[in-house]
Design an enzyme around this catalytic site. Sequence first.
Site, PDB file in Angstrom:
ATOM      1  N   SER A  47       0.842  -1.200   0.000  1.00  0.00           N
ATOM      2  CA  SER A  47       0.000   0.000   0.000  1.00  0.00           C
ATOM      3  C   SER A  47       0.877   1.250   0.000  1.00  0.00           C
ATOM      4  O   SER A  47       0.384   2.354  -0.232  1.00  0.00           O
ATOM      5  CB  SER A  47      -0.939   0.012   1.216  1.00  0.00           C
ATOM      6  OG  SER A  47      -0.210  -0.238   2.407  1.00  0.00           O
ATOM      7  N   LYS A 115       4.318 -11.596   3.323  1.00  0.00           N
ATOM      8  CA  LYS A 115       2.885 -11.762   2.986  1.00  0.00           C
ATOM      9  C   LYS A 115       2.758 -11.835   1.477  1.00  0.00           C
ATOM     10  O   LYS A 115       3.419 -11.088   0.756  1.00  0.00           O
ATOM     11  CB  LYS A 115       2.059 -10.610   3.545  1.00  0.00           C
ATOM     12  CG  LYS A 115       0.579 -10.724   3.178  1.00  0.00           C
ATOM     13  CD  LYS A 115      -0.287  -9.804   3.986  1.00  0.00           C
ATOM     14  CE  LYS A 115      -0.287  -8.361   3.524  1.00  0.00           C
ATOM     15  NZ  LYS A 115      -0.743  -8.160   2.129  1.00  0.00           N
ATOM     16  N   GLU A 184      -9.328  -9.591   3.411  1.00  0.00           N
ATOM     17  CA  GLU A 184      -9.596  -8.193   3.043  1.00  0.00           C
ATOM     18  C   GLU A 184     -10.870  -8.084   2.209  1.00  0.00           C
ATOM     19  O   GLU A 184     -11.084  -8.854   1.254  1.00  0.00           O
ATOM     20  CB  GLU A 184      -8.416  -7.616   2.246  1.00  0.00           C
ATOM     21  CG  GLU A 184      -8.693  -6.169   1.792  1.00  0.00           C
ATOM     22  CD  GLU A 184      -7.468  -5.402   1.335  1.00  0.00           C
ATOM     23  OE1 GLU A 184      -6.354  -5.967   1.353  1.00  0.00           O
ATOM     24  OE2 GLU A 184      -7.638  -4.224   0.955  1.00  0.00           O
TER      25      GLU A 184
END
Length: 279
Positions: A47, A115, A184
């Site tokens: 992000s 991740k 998510e």
Amino acid sequence: MSTQHSVLDLQSMKADNRKIVMVTAYDYTMARLADAGGVDMVLVGDSLGMVIQGHEDTLPVTLDHMVYHTRCVARGLKKAHLVADMPFMSWQRSFDQALASSGRLIQEGRAQSVKLEGGQRAAETISKLVSAGIPVVGHVGLTPQSVHTMGGFRVQGRTDAGAQQVIADAVAVEQAGAFCVVLEGIPGDVAAEITQRLAVPTVGIGAGIHCDGQVLVCNDLLGMDGSFKPKFVKRFAELEAPITTAFERYAEEVRSETFPGPEHAFRRKAGPRRVAKLY
Ligand code: KIV
């Protein structure tokens, strides 16, 4: 010897019914503050493509960017577990590529785990990384690196078939050996079912309350951008206004020659003090 939370510490939190608190950070200062605030996990998320680099999505983020930011964050952490994102196209080409990329995040970035976005399609890679001794966090549901496949940042698992797919994805990454799974952008009941079915902890973002933990982007929870407030974000501070005001005050004081004042200025070293009376 690291004092940071280990994979085992985090897994025991699910067993003990203690919520896992995760937040993103991209630099030393934010990492230090998050760690001081007592979060359990810090994610150097890709992000950063939006939050730090100003792009519209995460796709331009490279492995070099991730290694650099992970290393900055690592220096700020004492207790929180450090997980770093595998950016777009850093593992899909081959297992050798996946191993080399995750190896850099751990050796150079000092991450404790990586991740990786994707469910069933990522399972084989996850399994091989775990066999190589690399702890992996899975990420299913709305996976931002698939923005073009999803046709935008769309909530996943809203239909029966969609929900079954997200559940199958979460089960697949757990079976592949992921020690934790980020959920998510999925309906709360789907996240609740996954959380109940998996032995490993789930950490939700836009996935409701029934996850084993929650993750938010640091800039979102701190209210750094007043114009950005997606439904799943709660602001725990409103920092845009005070920060902008501080810059305005600074500019005003420089222009009006109020800053620096005498208390901020250095003086020449004082000469030897004269003694008033010698004998
Ligand atoms: O990149 C990121 O920050 C993430 C979280 C939002 C889970 O993947």
